[in-house]
Scaffold this active site. Structure first.
Site, short mmCIF file in Angstrom:
data_model
loop_
_atom_site.label_atom_id
_atom_site.label_comp_id
_atom_site.label_asym_id
_atom_site.label_seq_id
_atom_site.Cartn_x
_atom_site.Cartn_y
_atom_site.Cartn_z
N TYR A 41 48.13 41.48 39.22
CA TYR A 41 47.09 41.22 38.22
C TYR A 41 47.23 42.20 37.05
CZ TYR A 41 44.59 45.44 39.66
OH TYR A 41 44.26 46.73 39.93
N PHE A 51 42.76 48.07 31.31
CA PHE A 51 42.21 49.19 32.08
C PHE A 51 42.95 49.38 33.41
CE2 PHE A 51 39.55 45.54 33.31
CZ PHE A 51 39.61 45.60 34.70
N ASP A 52 43.68 48.34 33.86
CA ASP A 52 44.41 48.49 35.12
C ASP A 52 45.46 47.38 35.22
OD1 ASP A 52 45.18 49.54 37.54
OD2 ASP A 52 43.56 48.61 38.70
N ILE A 71 35.69 43.96 44.60
CA ILE A 71 34.47 43.69 43.85
C ILE A 71 34.12 42.22 44.05
CG2 ILE A 71 34.82 45.54 42.16
CD1 ILE A 71 35.87 43.45 40.21
N TYR A 97 31.51 46.22 38.28
CA TYR A 97 31.13 47.59 38.61
C TYR A 97 29.71 47.92 38.11
CZ TYR A 97 35.96 48.17 40.03
OH TYR A 97 37.14 48.03 40.66
N PHE A 114 40.53 39.32 34.19
CA PHE A 114 41.70 39.48 35.07
C PHE A 114 42.66 38.30 34.90
CE2 PHE A 114 38.48 42.02 37.21
CZ PHE A 114 39.19 43.16 37.55
#
Length: 555
Positions: A41, A51-52, A71, A97, A114
Site C-alpha cells: 500500500y 505519510f507511509d 485501523i 486514528y 490508501f
C-alpha cells in the site's frame, strides 16, 4: 461504498469509501474476516502527501483481516478483495486514528487515502490445493513416500510473481519424497503422481516457508504456487521391470548368461524422450549378457529372451548410469530411469554346434555324404528374424561343392554331411561356424544363419590330396600303357586319353568336379615336373609313392 476524491468534497464521511479500480478476471477467493493477508500500500493525505508506504520499506504487510489488528477503516476496506485486486480507500478520521492521530506522522482528525494491492490470502483451515492439469493415459505406478523423483517446476507467489524455476537452470529438481527434504506441501503434493503428469499445487504458508519466508524471493507468510511436471521417479529398492510385448510361439530356447545376443532397441527416458536407438544406425547392438559388458539392468533384462521377442525393460538409475548419467546430460541425466524397447534378432553361445533338423529323409537310404564327396544342393539362407539373404533358386543350377575342401562355411559343410540324395534339412549355424564377427557381403557380423537345404545329387569323392584313385591295383607297367604311341614320352593329349579310358572302364575315378578336364590338366601339370609339356618315365610317379618318399625324407 464507491466513490473517488475527484468527485469533490462530499462532506463528512460515515464509512470507508472504496474504489475497486482494478478487479482481476479470475477471482478464486475473496478476503474474509479472519483470513491472513499480504498486501502492498501507499498511504497519503488528501493533498497527496505520503505519510507511509510498504513499498518504501521494501516489505509487504502481513496480518489478519477483520479482527481489530488494523485501523477499522483498513479492516473494512480490505475485506472482499481478490488476489491482485487494486483499491483506492478513503478512511474518515473516526475509522482511522481519530482526534488523537499519530504523533509526528498523522495529525488529529485526518482523512487517510490508501492505494492497496492484495497479494495473498490464506486461512489456518486451508488445505493443500492440487489440480491435475494433464495426465498420461498409461500410468502403471504413482509416487509414494521414499520414492526418488525428478521433476520440472515453475514457482510463483499467489499473485503470479515468479520466484524460481527448474527450467531456467536447465535441469530437473531431483529429491526423495516424504523424507523431509522438501517443504511439507510439496512432499504431499507430489504423492500419487504419474510420470508425465502435470499438476498445479497451491501451498499455504504453514506448509511452505511460514513466518520466516526464504531469502529475498519468498516473503514471510507467502502462499506458493507450483506448476509441476513429473519427469520420472523410482525407489532405491526397485529392480528391473519387464513387460513382455510380444513373445513368439514356440520359443525353443531362451538366452542365459554367456550367450551372445544381437538386438535392436529404442532407449527413452520415462517422459518419452528418445536418447538412443540402434535403428537410427541401421545396426543391431551385439553383446554378451551376464558378463558385465552392458549396464546391470540390461544384463538382467535380457535374461530369458527368445529369438524374435519384443520386450520392454524399465531400469532404475542404480542399475543404469546412476547419479552421474551418461555422456551429455541432455542425453541421459543423472538419476534417470531408462526404458528400453528391445527386439531380439538372434542369440547364440560360443560353444553351440550346428543345429540340424531333418525335415524329410527318403526311405531306404543307404548311401550318405562324406567329406571329399562332390554334391549338388539347393538352399535358402536367412537370418533368424526371417530376413532373406540368399537362395540357390535365384540361379539356373543348384549349388555345387566338394565337401571338406573349405569351399563353404564350416557349419554348412557339417550340415551337408551324412545326407541322402533327396533329403531336406534345416540348419541353424552359429556365427563361429558361419561368417564370424565380421560377417560377409549381405551377412551382418555375428549373425546366426538359418539354411534350408535339399541334397540333389552326390558323387563319391577321393581322399584329400588326390585327384584320381584306382579302384584296384594300378598297372605294373603304367608308363608303357600310358605311352600310347610308344615314343618314350607322354604329352597332355595322350595323358588325358588314358585317364578318361580308365574312368570309362571303371578302373579308377577322378576327383568329382563340374570340370573334369581341369582336374586331368591339374594331374598332368603335377607329373610334368620340369614343365616341358611332356612326361618322362623318370617324372611319372604315383601319389602313394610320392607320399612314401616324403615320409623317408622326414625320417
Amino acid at each position: 461504498i464507491l466513490g473517488a476524491p475527484a468527485l469533490g468534497d462530499p462532506g463528512p464521511l460515515e464509512d470507508v469509501v472504496i474504489d475497486r479500480y482494478y478487479i482481476p478476471k479470475i477471482c478464486l477467493r475473496e478476503a474474509q474476516m479472519g483470513d491472513f493477508i499480504r498486501y502492498h500500500y501507499n498511504g497519503t493525505f488528501k493533498d497527496g502527501k505520503k505519510f507511509d508506504s510498504s513499498y518504501d520499506r521494501g516489505a509487504t504487510v502481513a496480518g489478519v483481516v477483520g479482527v481489530g489488528r488494523l485501523i477499522t477503516g483498513m479492516d473494512r476496506g480490505l475485506q472482499g478483495m481478490c488476489v491482485n485486486e487494486r483499491r483506492h480507500l478513503i478512511v474518515p478520521p473516526h475509522l482511522g486514528y481519530g482526534s488523537i492521530g499519530v504523533a509526528g506522522l498523522i495529525p488529529p482528525d485526518a482523512t487517510l487515502y490508501f492505494d492497496v494491492v492484495m497479494l495473498d490470502i490464506w486461512n489456518k483451515n486451508d488445505k493443500l490445493q492440487v489440480t491435475t492439469v494433464s495426465k498420461p493415459k498409461r500410468c502403471n505406478r504413482t509416487v509414494e513416500n521414499s520414492d526418488f523423483v525428478r521433476y520440472h517446476y515453475n514457482g510463483t507467489l499467489l499473485d503470479g510473481t515468479p520466484f524460481d524455476s527448474s527450467y531456467s537452470k536447465g535441469s530437473t529438481y531431483d529429491t526423495y519424497v516424504g523424507t523431509g527434504w522438501l517443504i511439507k506441501g510439496m512432499d504431499q503434493g507430489l504423492l500419487g503422481m504419474c510420470a508425465g503428469e502435470k499438476r498445479s499445487i497451491i501451498i499455504p504458508p504453514f506448509l511452505a516457508y511460514g513466518e520466516k519466508g526464504y531469502g529475498t524471493v519468498i516473503p514471510p507468510q507467502a502462499s506458493l504456487v507450483f506448476s509441476v511436471l513429473l519427469v520420472d521417479f523410482h525407489n532405491p529398492k526397485d529392480g528391473v521391470f519387464l513387460e513382455h510385448l510380444e513373445v513368439p510361439e514356440p520359443c525353443k530356447r531362451r538366452a542365459v548368461t554367456g550367450d551372445f545376443v544381437r538386438y535392436h532397441y529404442n532407449g527413452t527416458l520415462m517422459d518419452g524422450t528418445l536418447f538412443d536407438s540402434s535403428y537410427s544406425r541401421n545396426q543391431t547392438y551385439n553383446t554378451y549378457i551376464g558378463k558385465g559388458y552392458i549396464i546391470p539392468g540390461m544384463d538382467q533384462g535380457l535374461q530369458g529372451v527368445c529369438v524374435g521377442e519384443q520386450r520392454r525393460v524399465v531400469i532404475p538409475p542404480h542399475l543404469a548410469y546412476g547419479e552421474n548419467g551418461a555422456g551429455n546430460r541432455d542425453k541421459i541425466p543423472g538419476s534417470a530411469v531408462l526404458i528400453f524397447d528391445v527386439h531380439i534378432i538372434d542369440f547364440h553361445n560360443p560353444m553351440d554346434p550346428v543345429e540340424i533338423e531333418t525335415v524329410f529323409r527318403p526311405e531306404g537310404c543307404n548311401v550318405t555324404t562324406r567329406n571329399r564327396d562332390f554334391v549338388h544342393y539347393h538352399y535358402n539362407c536367412s537370418l533368424l528374424d526371417g530376413t532373406r539373404l540368399f537362395s540357390s533358386h535365384d540361379y539356373e543350377k543348384p549349388q555345387e561343392v566338394t565337401l571338406g575342401a573349405n569351399k563353404v562355411i564350416e557349419g554348412l559343410n557339417s550340415g551337408l554331411l551324412d545326407m541322402c540324395v533327396g533329403e531336406r534339412r534345416v540348419l541353424i549355424i552359429p556365427p563361429h561356424l558361419g561368417h564370424g564377427e565380421s560377417g560377409a557381403r549381405g551377412v551382418p557380423g555375428s549373425a546366426v544363419l538359418r539354411f534350408e537345404v535339399e541334397l540333389i545329387s552326390m558323387e563319391e569323392g577321393v581322399p584329400e590330396g588326390y585327384l584320381f584313385i584306382w579302384h584296384g591295383e594300378p598297372p605294373a607297367n603304367l608308363f608303357e600303357q600310358m605311352d600310347l604311341n610308344k615314343d618314350g614320352e607322354i604329352p597332355a593329349d595322350e595323358f588325358s586319353t588314358f585317364i578318361k579310358t580308365q574312368v570309362a572302364e571303371g578302373k579308377g575315378r577322378l576327383m568329382p568336379s563340374s570340370d573334369p578336364e581341369k582336374v586331368i590338366a591339374d594331374m598332368f601339370q603335377n607329373q610334368d615336373r620340369n614343365k616341358d609339356g611332356k612326361i618322362t618315365p623318370e617324372e611319372l610317379k604315383l601319389k602313394s609313392d610320392e607320399d612314401q618318399e616324403k615320409i623317408h625324407e622326414e625320417l
